[in-house]
Enzyme design. Structure first.
Site, PDB file in Angstrom:
ATOM      1  N   ARG A 150       8.829 -25.119 -12.716  1.00 40.77           N
ATOM      2  CA  ARG A 150       7.746 -25.033 -11.731  1.00 40.77           C
ATOM      3  C   ARG A 150       6.534 -25.834 -12.196  1.00 40.77           C
ATOM      4  O   ARG A 150       5.723 -26.242 -11.374  1.00 40.77           O
ATOM      5  CB  ARG A 150       7.332 -23.571 -11.522  1.00 40.77           C
ATOM      6  CG  ARG A 150       8.331 -22.744 -10.718  1.00 40.77           C
ATOM      7  CD  ARG A 150       7.776 -21.343 -10.446  1.00 40.77           C
ATOM      8  NE  ARG A 150       6.351 -21.433 -10.225  1.00 40.77           N
ATOM      9  CZ  ARG A 150       5.427 -20.699 -10.853  1.00 40.77           C
ATOM     10  NH1 ARG A 150       5.782 -19.795 -11.717  1.00 40.77           N
ATOM     11  NH2 ARG A 150       4.159 -20.859 -10.581  1.00 40.77           N
TER      12      ARG A 150
ATOM     13  N   CYS B 120       4.534 -10.146  -8.652  1.00 36.89           N
ATOM     14  CA  CYS B 120       3.367  -9.842  -9.482  1.00 36.89           C
ATOM     15  C   CYS B 120       3.644 -10.364 -10.887  1.00 36.89           C
ATOM     16  O   CYS B 120       3.592  -9.654 -11.870  1.00 36.89           O
ATOM     17  CB  CYS B 120       3.061  -8.354  -9.518  1.00 36.89           C
ATOM     18  SG  CYS B 120       4.378  -7.359 -10.159  1.00 36.89           S
TER      19      CYS B 120
ATOM     20  N   ASP C 239      -3.910 -20.227 -18.892  1.00 35.58           N
ATOM     21  CA  ASP C 239      -2.611 -20.912 -18.827  1.00 35.58           C
ATOM     22  C   ASP C 239      -2.194 -21.510 -20.175  1.00 35.58           C
ATOM     23  O   ASP C 239      -1.023 -21.836 -20.370  1.00 35.58           O
ATOM     24  CB  ASP C 239      -2.651 -22.042 -17.785  1.00 35.58           C
ATOM     25  CG  ASP C 239      -2.575 -21.501 -16.367  1.00 35.58           C
ATOM     26  OD1 ASP C 239      -2.424 -20.278 -16.198  1.00 35.58           O
ATOM     27  OD2 ASP C 239      -2.662 -22.314 -15.429  1.00 35.58           O
TER      28      ASP C 239
ATOM     29  N   ARG D  34      -2.038 -10.006  -8.057  1.00 37.47           N
ATOM     30  CA  ARG D  34      -2.801 -11.227  -7.722  1.00 37.47           C
ATOM     31  C   ARG D  34      -3.288 -11.094  -6.286  1.00 37.47           C
ATOM     32  O   ARG D  34      -2.733 -11.667  -5.359  1.00 37.47           O
ATOM     33  CB  ARG D  34      -1.943 -12.473  -7.921  1.00 37.47           C
ATOM     34  CG  ARG D  34      -1.683 -12.733  -9.393  1.00 37.47           C
ATOM     35  CD  ARG D  34      -0.870 -13.961  -9.636  1.00 37.47           C
ATOM     36  NE  ARG D  34      -1.677 -15.164  -9.738  1.00 37.47           N
ATOM     37  CZ  ARG D  34      -1.194 -16.319 -10.187  1.00 37.47           C
ATOM     38  NH1 ARG D  34       0.054 -16.430 -10.545  1.00 37.47           N
ATOM     39  NH2 ARG D  34      -1.972 -17.377 -10.269  1.00 37.47           N
TER      40      ARG D  34
ATOM     41  N   LYS E 257      -0.392 -30.223 -11.810  1.00 42.40           N
ATOM     42  CA  LYS E 257       0.197 -29.370 -10.754  1.00 42.40           C
ATOM     43  C   LYS E 257      -0.903 -28.682  -9.949  1.00 42.40           C
ATOM     44  O   LYS E 257      -0.869 -28.654  -8.727  1.00 42.40           O
ATOM     45  CB  LYS E 257       1.108 -28.321 -11.402  1.00 42.40           C
ATOM     46  CG  LYS E 257       1.513 -27.196 -10.474  1.00 42.40           C
ATOM     47  CD  LYS E 257       2.445 -26.204 -11.135  1.00 42.40           C
ATOM     48  CE  LYS E 257       1.765 -25.043 -11.804  1.00 42.40           C
ATOM     49  NZ  LYS E 257       1.242 -24.005 -10.915  1.00 42.40           N
ATOM     50  N   ASN E 258      -1.876 -28.141 -10.674  1.00 44.97           N
ATOM     51  CA  ASN E 258      -2.883 -27.328  -9.986  1.00 44.97           C
ATOM     52  C   ASN E 258      -3.905 -28.154  -9.208  1.00 44.97           C
ATOM     53  O   ASN E 258      -4.763 -27.595  -8.534  1.00 44.97           O
ATOM     54  CB  ASN E 258      -3.585 -26.393 -10.979  1.00 44.97           C
ATOM     55  CG  ASN E 258      -2.641 -25.312 -11.479  1.00 44.97           C
ATOM     56  OD1 ASN E 258      -1.542 -25.148 -10.941  1.00 44.97           O
ATOM     57  ND2 ASN E 258      -3.042 -24.577 -12.507  1.00 44.97           N
TER      58      ASN E 258
HETATM   59  C1  UD1 Z   1      -5.209 -20.609 -10.613  1.00 49.14           C
HETATM   60  C2  UD1 Z   1      -4.120 -21.445 -11.213  1.00 49.14           C
HETATM   61  C3  UD1 Z   1      -3.439 -20.682 -12.340  1.00 49.14           C
HETATM   62  C4  UD1 Z   1      -4.466 -20.218 -13.348  1.00 49.14           C
HETATM   63  C5  UD1 Z   1      -5.586 -19.458 -12.662  1.00 49.14           C
HETATM   64  C6  UD1 Z   1      -6.742 -19.078 -13.594  1.00 49.14           C
HETATM   65  C7  UD1 Z   1      -3.327 -22.811  -9.371  1.00 49.14           C
HETATM   66  C8  UD1 Z   1      -2.200 -23.129  -8.459  1.00 49.14           C
HETATM   67  N1  UD1 Z   1      -3.148 -21.777 -10.185  1.00 49.14           N
HETATM   68  O1  UD1 Z   1      -4.576 -19.449 -10.055  1.00 49.14           O
HETATM   69  O2  UD1 Z   1      -2.517 -21.554 -12.954  1.00 49.14           O
HETATM   70  O3  UD1 Z   1      -3.826 -19.334 -14.241  1.00 49.14           O
HETATM   71  O4  UD1 Z   1      -6.145 -20.261 -11.610  1.00 49.14           O
HETATM   72  O5  UD1 Z   1      -7.284 -20.211 -14.178  1.00 49.14           O
HETATM   73  O6  UD1 Z   1      -4.348 -23.496  -9.411  1.00 49.14           O
HETATM   74  N2  UD1 Z   1      -8.568 -12.514  -8.024  1.00 49.14           N
HETATM   75  C9  UD1 Z   1      -8.930 -11.454  -7.233  1.00 49.14           C
HETATM   76  N3  UD1 Z   1      -8.987 -11.633  -5.876  1.00 49.14           N
HETATM   77  C10 UD1 Z   1      -8.705 -12.828  -5.305  1.00 49.14           C
HETATM   78  C11 UD1 Z   1      -8.340 -13.914  -6.123  1.00 49.14           C
HETATM   79  C12 UD1 Z   1      -8.274 -13.730  -7.486  1.00 49.14           C
HETATM   80  O7  UD1 Z   1      -9.177 -10.349  -7.703  1.00 49.14           O
HETATM   81  O8  UD1 Z   1      -8.771 -12.922  -4.056  1.00 49.14           O
HETATM   82  C13 UD1 Z   1      -8.462 -12.337  -9.484  1.00 49.14           C
HETATM   83  C14 UD1 Z   1      -7.020 -12.449  -9.961  1.00 49.14           C
HETATM   84  O9  UD1 Z   1      -6.336 -11.237  -9.827  1.00 49.14           O
HETATM   85  C15 UD1 Z   1      -7.185 -12.848 -11.401  1.00 49.14           C
HETATM   86  C16 UD1 Z   1      -8.448 -13.715 -11.355  1.00 49.14           C
HETATM   87  O10 UD1 Z   1      -9.121 -13.400 -10.140  1.00 49.14           O
HETATM   88  O11 UD1 Z   1      -7.430 -11.723 -12.195  1.00 49.14           O
HETATM   89  C17 UD1 Z   1      -8.173 -15.207 -11.455  1.00 49.14           C
HETATM   90  O12 UD1 Z   1      -7.447 -15.619 -10.362  1.00 49.14           O
HETATM   91  P1  UD1 Z   1      -7.650 -17.066  -9.704  1.00 49.14           P
HETATM   92  O13 UD1 Z   1      -8.713 -17.837 -10.415  1.00 49.14           O
HETATM   93  O14 UD1 Z   1      -7.783 -16.867  -8.237  1.00 49.14           O
HETATM   94  O15 UD1 Z   1      -6.272 -17.719 -10.038  1.00 49.14           O
HETATM   95  P2  UD1 Z   1      -5.346 -18.493  -9.056  1.00 49.14           P
HETATM   96  O16 UD1 Z   1      -6.164 -19.347  -8.132  1.00 49.14           O
HETATM   97  O17 UD1 Z   1      -4.340 -17.560  -8.481  1.00 49.14           O
END
Ligand code: UD1
Length: 440
Positions: free
Chosen positions: A397, A116, A305, A121, A22-23
């Site tokens: 999902r 959230c 995950d 996020r 999915k990701n």
């Molecule tokens: C992706 C995956 C999700 C997985 C996560 C961590 C997809 C669609 N989703 O989510 O399944 O759980 O990686 O491996 O690929 N953060 C910030 N600011 C930002 C972005 C992120 O502070 O602009 C923080 C988030 O709050 C969180 C951490 O970084 O604490 C990890 O987030 P991130 O790696 O961005 O996860 P996703 O890309 O949302």
């Protein structure tokens, strides 16, 4: 399907093919708009999140079709650059369209991705990356408006290796003039997969899958065909299921290298994992031992995950297992639901202590989120009696054919298509076959 019923206590035997990731599929679907040509994506899982991404593509004016495991996107007719709020809310990862639309159209309007589910996020890192590449970011009402008539390659230093921010930076950089250097990039296999897609498109990408990625935009090829990598989180879920229920299963189509951190923990617990070409053999027979403290970390660390489903498997360990969740603040929402099934888990901030070895019993529980819902299914497979998992939309999902797969492994699983007014009682658990659609 609105609920899932599982009668536990059966060991799992058999073979299944693990879905495409999915990701990986979601960012590649977003990337398909870059070229203005045609993209064929194979091994694409049929999930509600993928359908949400296809709806976004259609709203933007693209043609998007799904047949079997193949999605075809023709973005030559794309005219739009706005994602309506209702679509943004349907899927958190809709934010991944930000960099791609900006690169293609020079502007993009979208709202904050909803809710959230796992705690805050934020998308500050995504927006900072767009600004580094020359975009302006404005907030108007609930909308974000990014504009960049011309994106220019730049150095993007991420303060945290965010998966989504790395992907957005790569997508915008693909449409920028010059070279972009992304430091402290996320190293997840899905980033490498996006890099492979971009390379096939004609973009010069190096270092994807390492912490330093360079991207240089170029002329896009009008046709790309790409096969999505296997879903390592779905694989980890089925390993958890076998560990919890016991048995011997074969997972086809997995990439064992992507599962190293997960496999290390299961082996410590006493689960046998043997790699064969194109298959992973999982055998769980004897007693489970608690693993050393499991701390979630960015790849190649233990994936957040896979934490909920591993936790459910650890309910079968004799002794205490300790989890430390470092990625998301609110990622223990499955704990109170597992407690309804008899689990003894204490949570203190980011730490959870699981006292395993207590018998689990069937209960009515509610999937709190995607992976938390999968954890409930894993626990239900090990519980005595029947569980009913409500709010299974979360599970759909991320898991393709979950009922069919578990059934193929010998589990007793039924889908309920309509939620009953009266919540089902656990009194007569295990007796009688539910009336609604059975996939057995
Ligand atoms: C992706 C995956 C999700 C997985 C996560 C961590 C997809 C669609 N989703 O989510 O399944 O759980 O990686 O491996 O690929 N953060 C910030 N600011 C930002 C972005 C992120 O502070 O602009 C923080 C988030 O709050 C969180 C951490 O970084 O604490 C990890 O987030 P991130 O790696 O961005 O996860 P996703 O890309 O949302």
């Amino acid at each position: 399907m609105s609920s899932l019923r599982i009668t536990g206590g059966r060991r799992l035997f058999g073979e299944i093919r693990v879905q495409g990731a999915k990701n990986s599929a979601l960012p590649i679907l977003a990337a398909s708009i870059l070229s203005g040509g045609e993209t064929v994506i194979t091994n694409c899982p049929e999930l509600s999140d993928v359908h949400a991404a296809l709806d976004i593509l259609r709203t933007l004016g693209c043609r998007a079709e799904f047949e079997g495991d193949t999605v075809t996107v023709d973005s030559s007719s794309m005219t739009g650059f706005e994602i309506p709020d209702a679509l943004m809310r349907r899927m958190r990862s809709s934010v991944i369209f930000l960099g791609a639309i900006l690169a293609r159209c020079g502007q993009v309007t979208l709202s904050m991705p909803g809710g959230c589910e796992l705690g805050p996020r934020p998308i500050d890192l995504h927006l900072a990356a767009m600004e580094r590449l020359g975009a302006s970011v404005a907030r108007q009402g609930g909308n974000l408006i990014c504009r960049a008539p011309k994106l220019k390659g730049a150095r993007v230093d991420l303060s945290f290796p965010s998966v989504g921010a790395t992907e957005n930076a790569m997508l915008a950089a693909a449409g920028a003039q010059g070279v972009t250097l992304i430091t402290n990039a996320a190293r997840e296999p899905e980033i490498l997969d996006l890099g492979e897609y971009l390379k096939a498109l004609g973009v010069r990408v190096s270092g994807a899958g390492t912490s330093t990625v360079t991207v240089e935009g170029g002329r896009f090829r009008p046709f790309v065909r790409h096969r999505v990598i296997p879903d390592r989180i779905a694989a980890a879920t089925y390993i958890s299921a076998a560990a919890a229920a016991g048995g011997n299963i074969v997972l086809r189509g997995v990439e064992p290298e992507h599962l190293t951190a997960v496999a290390d923990v299961f082996r410590e617990m006493g689960v046998g994992l043997t790699c064969r070409p194109d298959a992973l053999l999982v055998s769980a027979g004897g007693p489970l031992r608690p693993p050393r403290t499991v701390t979630t970390r960015p790849y190649p660390g233990f994936p957040t995950d896979a934490q909920p489903t591993l936790m459910a498997a650890c309910l079968g360990c004799e002794g205490a297992s300790v989890f430390v969740e470092t990625i998301f603040e609110n990622r223990y929402r499955h704990v109170p639901e597992l407690a309804r099934m008899g689990a003894d888990i204490r949570v203190d901030g980011r730490v959870a202590i699981v006292r395993g070895g207590r018998p689990l019993h069937g209960a009515v529980v509610e999937a709190p989120d995607l992976r938390g819902g999968a954890a409930l299914a894993v626990a239900a497979l090990a519980a005595e009696g029947t569980s009913e998992i409500l709010e299974t939309g979360h599970i759909l999902r991320g898991y393709e054919h979950i009922t069919e797969n578990l059934t193929a492994l010998g589990a007793q699983v039924w889908e309920e298509t309509e939620r009953k007014d009266e919540r089902w009682s656990t009194k007569g658990e295990g007796k009688g076959v539910p009336a609604a659609r059975s996939s057995m």
